[in-house]
Design a protein around this motif. Sequence first.
Motif, PDB file in Angstrom:
ATOM      1  N   VAL A  60      27.241  24.860  90.634  1.00 43.75           N
ATOM      2  CA  VAL A  60      26.967  26.296  90.507  1.00 43.75           C
ATOM      3  C   VAL A  60      26.763  26.563  89.021  1.00 43.75           C
ATOM      4  O   VAL A  60      27.720  26.674  88.257  1.00 43.75           O
ATOM      5  N   ASP A  61      25.512  26.602  88.606  1.00 43.64           N
ATOM      6  CA  ASP A  61      25.178  26.746  87.189  1.00 43.64           C
ATOM      7  C   ASP A  61      25.034  28.229  86.872  1.00 43.64           C
ATOM      8  O   ASP A  61      24.026  28.860  87.202  1.00 43.64           O
ATOM      9  N   THR A  62      26.050  28.765  86.216  1.00 42.64           N
ATOM     10  CA  THR A  62      26.093  30.210  85.968  1.00 42.64           C
ATOM     11  C   THR A  62      25.402  30.624  84.676  1.00 42.64           C
ATOM     12  O   THR A  62      25.456  31.798  84.304  1.00 42.64           O
ATOM     13  N   HIS A  63      24.733  29.678  84.007  1.00 37.25           N
ATOM     14  CA  HIS A  63      24.137  30.005  82.705  1.00 37.25           C
ATOM     15  C   HIS A  63      22.762  29.340  82.589  1.00 37.25           C
ATOM     16  O   HIS A  63      22.621  28.245  82.061  1.00 37.25           O
ATOM     17  N   VAL A  64      21.753  30.059  83.079  1.00 35.14           N
ATOM     18  CA  VAL A  64      20.388  29.522  83.132  1.00 35.14           C
ATOM     19  C   VAL A  64      19.408  30.589  82.663  1.00 35.14           C
ATOM     20  O   VAL A  64      19.501  31.745  83.069  1.00 35.14           O
ATOM     21  N   HIS A  65      18.465  30.197  81.822  1.00 32.07           N
ATOM     22  CA  HIS A  65      17.408  31.097  81.354  1.00 32.07           C
ATOM     23  C   HIS A  65      16.075  30.638  81.948  1.00 32.07           C
ATOM     24  O   HIS A  65      15.499  29.642  81.510  1.00 32.07           O
ATOM     25  N   LEU A 241      36.741  39.312  80.936  1.00 33.43           N
ATOM     26  CA  LEU A 241      35.914  38.735  79.886  1.00 33.43           C
ATOM     27  C   LEU A 241      35.654  37.256  80.160  1.00 33.43           C
ATOM     28  O   LEU A 241      36.515  36.538  80.695  1.00 33.43           O
ATOM     29  N   HIS A 242      34.475  36.819  79.779  1.00 30.73           N
ATOM     30  CA  HIS A 242      34.084  35.408  79.891  1.00 30.73           C
ATOM     31  C   HIS A 242      33.315  35.040  78.628  1.00 30.73           C
ATOM     32  O   HIS A 242      32.411  35.780  78.215  1.00 30.73           O
ATOM     33  N   PHE A 243      33.686  33.937  78.012  1.00 35.17           N
ATOM     34  CA  PHE A 243      32.961  33.474  76.826  1.00 35.17           C
ATOM     35  C   PHE A 243      32.043  32.323  77.205  1.00 35.17           C
ATOM     36  O   PHE A 243      32.485  31.330  77.778  1.00 35.17           O
ATOM     37  N   VAL A 244      30.759  32.479  76.881  1.00 32.11           N
ATOM     38  CA  VAL A 244      29.792  31.420  77.165  1.00 32.11           C
ATOM     39  C   VAL A 244      29.721  30.432  75.998  1.00 32.11           C
ATOM     40  O   VAL A 244      30.057  30.755  74.865  1.00 32.11           O
ATOM     41  N   HIS A 245      29.308  29.237  76.307  1.00 27.77           N
ATOM     42  CA  HIS A 245      29.027  28.141  75.377  1.00 27.77           C
ATOM     43  C   HIS A 245      29.930  28.084  74.140  1.00 27.77           C
ATOM     44  O   HIS A 245      29.454  28.022  73.000  1.00 27.77           O
ATOM     45  N   ILE A 246      31.234  28.111  74.357  1.00 26.20           N
ATOM     46  CA  ILE A 246      32.148  27.922  73.230  1.00 26.20           C
ATOM     47  C   ILE A 246      31.989  26.482  72.730  1.00 26.20           C
ATOM     48  O   ILE A 246      31.990  25.531  73.503  1.00 26.20           O
ATOM     49  N   VAL A 265      40.572  36.376  81.096  1.00 26.66           N
ATOM     50  CA  VAL A 265      39.482  35.780  80.329  1.00 26.66           C
ATOM     51  C   VAL A 265      39.283  34.334  80.748  1.00 26.66           C
ATOM     52  O   VAL A 265      40.240  33.629  81.084  1.00 26.66           O
ATOM     53  N   THR A 266      38.023  33.910  80.766  1.00 26.04           N
ATOM     54  CA  THR A 266      37.676  32.519  81.050  1.00 26.04           C
ATOM     55  C   THR A 266      36.735  32.011  79.969  1.00 26.04           C
ATOM     56  O   THR A 266      36.126  32.786  79.223  1.00 26.04           O
ATOM     57  N   VAL A 267      36.602  30.676  79.925  1.00 28.16           N
ATOM     58  CA  VAL A 267      35.807  30.060  78.867  1.00 28.16           C
ATOM     59  C   VAL A 267      34.886  28.996  79.460  1.00 28.16           C
ATOM     60  O   VAL A 267      35.294  28.183  80.285  1.00 28.16           O
ATOM     61  N   GLU A 268      33.651  29.048  79.020  1.00 29.35           N
ATOM     62  CA  GLU A 268      32.626  28.069  79.386  1.00 29.35           C
ATOM     63  C   GLU A 268      32.273  27.236  78.166  1.00 29.35           C
ATOM     64  O   GLU A 268      32.245  27.736  77.038  1.00 29.35           O
ATOM     65  N   VAL A 314      34.684  26.571  82.976  1.00 27.95           N
ATOM     66  CA  VAL A 314      33.333  26.498  83.526  1.00 27.95           C
ATOM     67  C   VAL A 314      32.470  25.590  82.655  1.00 27.95           C
ATOM     68  O   VAL A 314      32.560  25.639  81.424  1.00 27.95           O
ATOM     69  N   ILE A 315      31.643  24.781  83.307  1.00 30.55           N
ATOM     70  CA  ILE A 315      30.559  24.063  82.629  1.00 30.55           C
ATOM     71  C   ILE A 315      29.250  24.699  83.067  1.00 30.55           C
ATOM     72  O   ILE A 315      28.943  24.764  84.264  1.00 30.55           O
ATOM     73  N   GLY A 316      28.478  25.189  82.107  1.00 35.29           N
ATOM     74  CA  GLY A 316      27.156  25.754  82.395  1.00 35.29           C
ATOM     75  C   GLY A 316      26.120  25.081  81.518  1.00 35.29           C
ATOM     76  O   GLY A 316      26.413  24.679  80.391  1.00 35.29           O
TER      77      GLY A 316
END
Length: 462
Positions: A60-65, A241-246, A265-268, A314-316
Amino acid sequence: MSGTFDLLLKGGLVVLPDREAQLDIGVKDGRIAALGTDLAAGEGTTVVRADGKWVLPGMVDTHVHLNEPNMGHWEGFATGSAALAAGGVTTYIDMPLNGLPPTVNVPALRLKEALAQGASAVDYAFWGGLVPGNVGELEALGREGVAAFKAFLSNPGGDGEERFREVDDVTLLEGMKAIASFGGLLALHAESDAITSRLADEAAAAGRTGPRDFAATRPIVAELEAVGRALLFAKTTGCRLHFVHISSPEGVELIDMAKREGVDVTVETCPHYLALSEEDLVRLGPIAKCAPPLRDEERIERMWKQLAEGKLDVIGSDHSPSPEELKSLEGRTFMQAWGGIAGAQSSVEVMLEEGHFRRGLPLPLLSRLLSTQPAKRFGLYPRKGEIAVGFDADFAVVDPGAGYTLTKEHLLQRHPISPYAGRTFSCRVSSTWVRGCKVYSIEEGVRLPGHGIPLSPNPLGR
């Protein structure tokens, strides 16, 4: 056990949330109907052997452009979802920026929906965006089913009046209040624009334009300042809150501390922050340029330790493609080259290679980061993210003995550029199944290019 299954996937090593088991999977009407050691086919059942292979929940890839609308020449739903399918992804959430107009109101969301309909190979949902001037649009976007909202604390780049823009502190605070009021989720690109812009201007004035110069303009302190500020706002507003690509272990620790203090809060992080270093940035050039930038080897190992300790959620992929000419240094400096890593097709294989084969991490742990936890955080669970009775029959079937070297010819995205090209993997995704249908296999390629359907996430993730 016998049953009236449509599909029976037999003999694979099935990756469950807490263990691996040699199981058969019975599928009926697109859902998992049974798991067992000796399931029998009924009349009309399609039987597929998976002996010697791993059967993971589809990523489940939650970070796609994917850049629609009006930027399909960078990437579109058809080509982007083909690459995702080839990489074992069965569901993705498409980001609101890099398309024109960006998804910051309901009419823009409708454009996205129309373009994706019948074009995506795998299932999908959409992000909304928080930008200056659209706080009043957020609740309507939430009602229309966006999975979450994305905001930038630094300049996202791009040209034109319509482009996605970073938020100022007032917009961030007011946006978080609004999102909290209806139980939504805000994700942040956390880099301090005050720091990164000033350092970039100073580097340009001094003629420092190389890969290491770029990395120096986006130091870890810029990530930490932005994370800390956002966490303070979250404590004040109650916004999820969720932080992307830390990109740094320091950032992960700061977020983990907030979790222990009760912040929701969660971290990707992304495969490239776990598999590529600043040395790769120097070696590969703009193809490995991204923001935040790649970090040093010592920090990479610390992040793997944090992953094993459960501090990452999360891994995105952060699949952020562009035409090849925008990555070229012909007529431009490294600083001017477009930033973004195109990794949609490689996330599962990179994580298995680096996590399981190289570091011995268990498959269920990696699967939780790739599938279960993203589905839970973004409201797609209990339909997506796990191999269990009642869930969608979404599988990434991986051959652990099919080592290969990735080449440009393997890539199905619109522009075949990847920092992983030339890398040898110990395993390979051999087929991908969405709701019980095989959408991709090595032998056949993408079999069902329009199979994907839109999903309606539960905004509270329950």
